[in-house]
Design a protein around this motif. Sequence first.
Motif, short mmCIF file in Angstrom:
data_model
loop_
_atom_site.label_atom_id
_atom_site.label_comp_id
_atom_site.label_asym_id
_atom_site.label_seq_id
_atom_site.Cartn_x
_atom_site.Cartn_y
_atom_site.Cartn_z
N ILE A 249 74.96 26.77 -3.10
CA ILE A 249 74.07 25.90 -3.32
C ILE A 249 72.49 26.29 -2.87
O ILE A 249 71.59 25.78 -4.00
N PHE A 250 72.32 26.67 -1.90
CA PHE A 250 71.17 27.02 -1.28
C PHE A 250 70.72 28.20 -2.10
O PHE A 250 69.51 28.27 -2.61
N ILE A 251 71.50 29.17 -2.50
CA ILE A 251 71.05 30.36 -3.42
C ILE A 251 70.67 30.07 -4.49
O ILE A 251 69.59 30.27 -5.15
N PHE A 252 71.48 29.04 -5.24
CA PHE A 252 70.93 28.37 -6.47
C PHE A 252 69.67 27.70 -6.50
O PHE A 252 68.86 28.20 -7.30
N SER A 253 69.33 27.08 -5.45
CA SER A 253 68.04 26.59 -5.28
C SER A 253 66.94 27.78 -5.27
O SER A 253 65.89 27.76 -5.66
N GLY A 257 64.41 27.02 -7.79
CA GLY A 257 63.14 26.09 -7.16
C GLY A 257 63.23 24.85 -7.14
O GLY A 257 62.30 24.16 -6.86
N LEU A 258 64.66 24.23 -7.43
CA LEU A 258 64.72 22.73 -7.28
C LEU A 258 64.89 22.33 -6.15
O LEU A 258 65.73 22.74 -5.15
N ALA A 259 64.50 21.05 -5.87
CA ALA A 259 64.64 20.30 -4.55
C ALA A 259 65.83 19.88 -4.53
O ALA A 259 66.59 19.88 -5.48
N TYR A 260 66.38 19.56 -3.28
CA TYR A 260 67.76 19.02 -2.83
C TYR A 260 68.05 17.95 -4.09
O TYR A 260 69.01 17.90 -4.76
N ILE A 261 67.24 16.65 -4.05
CA ILE A 261 67.75 15.80 -5.07
C ILE A 261 67.97 16.00 -6.48
O ILE A 261 68.73 15.58 -7.32
N ALA A 350 64.58 27.26 0.52
CA ALA A 350 65.00 27.57 -0.64
C ALA A 350 63.89 27.59 -1.82
O ALA A 350 63.77 28.52 -2.43
N ARG A 351 63.19 26.22 -1.93
CA ARG A 351 62.23 26.01 -2.88
C ARG A 351 60.93 27.00 -2.63
O ARG A 351 60.40 27.57 -3.57
N LEU A 373 58.17 24.61 -11.01
CA LEU A 373 58.43 24.01 -9.99
C LEU A 373 58.08 22.35 -10.31
O LEU A 373 58.31 21.50 -9.28
N GLY A 374 57.43 21.89 -11.38
CA GLY A 374 57.08 20.67 -11.76
C GLY A 374 56.04 20.17 -11.00
O GLY A 374 56.07 18.81 -10.50
N HIS A 375 54.89 20.97 -10.68
CA HIS A 375 54.09 20.61 -10.14
C HIS A 375 52.94 19.94 -11.00
O HIS A 375 52.73 20.36 -12.04
N LYS A 376 52.22 19.02 -10.54
CA LYS A 376 51.16 18.36 -11.41
C LYS A 376 49.90 19.16 -11.22
O LYS A 376 48.99 19.17 -12.18
N SER A 377 49.73 19.93 -10.06
CA SER A 377 48.53 20.70 -10.09
C SER A 377 49.02 22.17 -9.49
O SER A 377 49.57 22.08 -8.42
#
Length: 417
Positions: A249-253, A257-261, A350-351, A373-377
């Motif tokens: 799961i850690f390597i998948f992230s 780049g996905l956060a835990y939730i 991981a992110r 990463l889904g960042h707004k900025s």
Amino acid sequence: MNIKITIHIYPRLSKSNSAGLPPIYFRITINGRRKEFSTKKFINPSRWDSKMMRVKGNSEEARTINSYLDLLKNKVYQVENTLQFQNTPVTSEEVINFLIGKRKDRERMLVEIFKEHNKKVKALIGVDFALGTFSRYETSAKHISDYLQFQYHIKDIPVTKVDHAFITGFDYYLRTERKCCNNTTVKYIKNFKKIIRICLANNWISKDPFLNYKVKLTSVEREILNDIEIQKIINKEISIERLDIVRDIFIFSCYTGLAYIDVKQLTKENIVRGIDGHLWIHTHRQKTAVPTKIPLLETAKRIIEKYEQHPISSNNEALLPVFTNQRINAYLKEIATICNINKELTFHCARHTFATTITLSNGVPIETVSKMLGHKSIKTTQHYAKITDRKVANDMEILKNVLGNTKENGSNKSKNG
């Protein structure tokens, strides 16, 4: 501020009582907005002077009603002065509430406002706010309550009493009594500051107590893994199932780049064919609700395939069998130990690793990384993205080649000349 007040007093015929007598109405217009109310006085229309807005004659009834109307008119201007002194907007509604005794000057209390704010945030979890945001506001409110007890021995305080000394005292309390580091202190005070902005917006206070308060976040060196460390974790033979799952799961992230939730909430529906015909992850970040689209790299794809028939994934319709964040972070410490990695591994590491080692260090533009990463900025992405030594070395190697070619071409030209 120039305030234009117009008063109009008249008998309202449409509201006549059973005896056919209309009530005298008192209308106030302030800067074009009007409000009116009944004086509860009734009069024969033939005895009303529309121009003077008074009862005609000198009878006892006329003197009583006219005296009352004069009192109301004088009180309007007294109320105007009172509201201006209190820094309260002078509106027709506020003035009339004063006149008829509906307005209650109840002091707004800080903890009470904080609790009301948090109640609204809780109702909007999953809509405008994440659960973590609500939890941080709850913790901030508790720190305020504890500070009031510690410093002032009270349960609440009027917001009008919150001043610069209160804020700096709260700052000191967080750093000393609560042992908060600088950045944690700043975040709690930032939450508190939002409550003060609400008070300012509602005119419950007239001056911003944060005006001369200055504090800023300190730069934190974010933990990331390099290529060698990532491969150490991937290649390590792990016979303990719980650690094997957490490693995957850690390597998948690391490769998404996905956060835990966001990993925990992934389902098979989130895996779609992208614009290039390959598999992508399409989801929304819970923290920001920003759409996130990430092409699946081979390493991440193999992990999905590995757990396709896993009981936890099948029963919960989840893409991967994800434990609680607390358990994962505890197991990651064990993984770091058995892999001889002298770094504090957390899931969020991981992110950061995806943003640096996997993408930016391999030449992926920061705009693309920011979108995945889904960042707004992009400014947010820059906080994640530490430029690694490898990236510097690669960039300088390109520069050396360019300079070398330039020098060689110049030398050839000299020879040919």
